[in-house]
Enzyme design. Structure first.
Site, mmCIF file in Angstrom:
data_model
loop_
_atom_site.group_PDB
_atom_site.id
_atom_site.type_symbol
_atom_site.label_atom_id
_atom_site.label_comp_id
_atom_site.label_asym_id
_atom_site.label_seq_id
_atom_site.Cartn_x
_atom_site.Cartn_y
_atom_site.Cartn_z
ATOM 1 N N GLU A 8 -12.093 19.305 -35.865
ATOM 2 C CA GLU A 8 -10.841 18.649 -36.228
ATOM 3 C C GLU A 8 -10.723 17.352 -35.440
ATOM 4 O OE1 GLU A 8 -6.014 19.498 -36.454
ATOM 5 O OE2 GLU A 8 -7.388 21.061 -35.752
ATOM 6 N N LEU A 9 -10.617 16.248 -36.135
ATOM 7 C CA LEU A 9 -10.665 14.919 -35.511
ATOM 8 C C LEU A 9 -9.565 14.732 -34.470
ATOM 9 C CD1 LEU A 9 -12.245 12.219 -35.680
ATOM 10 C CD2 LEU A 9 -10.510 11.436 -37.301
ATOM 11 N N ASP A 10 -9.970 14.314 -33.258
ATOM 12 C CA ASP A 10 -9.055 14.004 -32.154
ATOM 13 C C ASP A 10 -8.106 15.153 -31.820
ATOM 14 O OD1 ASP A 10 -10.189 11.505 -31.908
ATOM 15 O OD2 ASP A 10 -8.684 10.506 -33.150
ATOM 16 N N ALA A 11 -8.578 16.396 -31.987
ATOM 17 C CA ALA A 11 -7.732 17.552 -31.709
ATOM 18 C C ALA A 11 -8.383 18.510 -30.716
ATOM 19 C CB ALA A 11 -7.400 18.285 -33.005
#
Length: 284
Positions: free
Chosen positions: A226-229
């Site tokens: 999950e992008l930037d998570a």
């Protein structure tokens, strides 16, 4: 002198600390650092310990086996044990921005970072002169829609050939593949701006300038699908005002990125970060 670093997490239960410290003492170990934390909501115990051994016959592998049988099985520990003498190997992935790269290499060259950098990889050639000036091998691996799979395989081959322990994306402007993430779980560190409030898009500083933000920040975290998570390792903020131009905001933001990323690298390289359920425990 042999020194080990031990990281533990397990269900919280009585006598863990006493049992671990007694085990170290009974094996002629001298504990030089110990810290622990209990997550009350999840009932999980975390501990980081450093221990020294004078014996010339000390074997890390034999000690691991002994620890596993005598303690790990009894308390159902999830644990990792490292030799404190071995420097972890860190690969640097970059694109065109050079501020984080210069900062990392400057700290590395001065001996501030306890690690080795076997190579720098980039999807562009722009930063090759910097790698050359620091005498670090540079690999150009272009990434396009049609060559993404081949690029990924080349990256994996380089990482395996050089026995890389973790990866740092020093403003690498490509989405990392799931294959790479699965191969290096919680071992790929990213850095990005983190405005409060947050501004997304290609020109976040321009958007922030138009809104008249009073605080800007930066976040370093592990990469997940999950992008930037991913789990957050380090963050910092700086106060700004209406007198700041877009250029000033960019400069201040880059300063934060450099500091936050270098601190995250130090924490990871020194085995001071534990991840549990997408949350980090950072030991001092």
């Amino acid at each position: 002198m042999h020194k080990i670093t031990l990281l533990i997490h397990c269900a919280d239960q009585p006598n863990i600390i006493a049992s671990v410290t007694s085990f170290m003492a009974s094996n002629d170990g001298n504990i030089v650092y110990i810290d622990q934390h209990v997550d009350r909501e999840q009932n999980i115990f975390f501990m980081r310990l450093e221990c020294e051994f004078d014996s010339t016959s000390f074997s890390l592998e034999k000690f691991k086996q002994l620890f596993s049988v005598d303690l790990a099985e009894k308390f159902e520990l999830k644990w990792k044990m490292y030799s404190a003498e071995r420097k972890p190997k860190m690969a640097l992935f970059v694109s065109k921005y050079d501020h984080c790269l210069y900062d990392i290499l400057g700290r590395y060259n001065s001996g501030e970072l306890f690690l080795e950098i076997p190579f720098i990889l980039s999807n562009h050639l722009d930063l090759k002169p910097i790698a050359d000036s620091f005498n670090i091998p540079f690999y150009h691996v272009p990434v396009t829609k049609s060559t993404k799979h081949e690029a990924e395989q080349e990256q994996l081959n380089l990482l395996e050939t050089h026995h890389v322990d973790f990866i740092v994306l020093a403003r690498y402007m490509q989405i990392v593949s799931e294959t790479l993430i699965d191969k290096y779980p919680n071992r790929i560190i990213n850095i990005h701006h983190s405005f409060l409030p947050a501004f997304i898009g290609a020109k976040p500083y321009h958007s922030a300038y138009k809104r008249g933000v009073k605080i800007i920040g930066s976040t370093s975290h592990y990469i997940t699908e999950e992008l930037d998570a991913g789990p957050i390792i380090e963050q910092d903020v700086a106060h700004v005002s209406h007198t700041f131009s877009i250029k000033d905001l960019i400069a201040k933001g880059r300063d934060l990125e450099k500091i936050v990323l270098s601190n995250a690298i130090k924490l990871h390289a020194n085995r001071k970060v534990m991840v549990y359920n997408n949350k980090t425990i950072i030991f001092s």
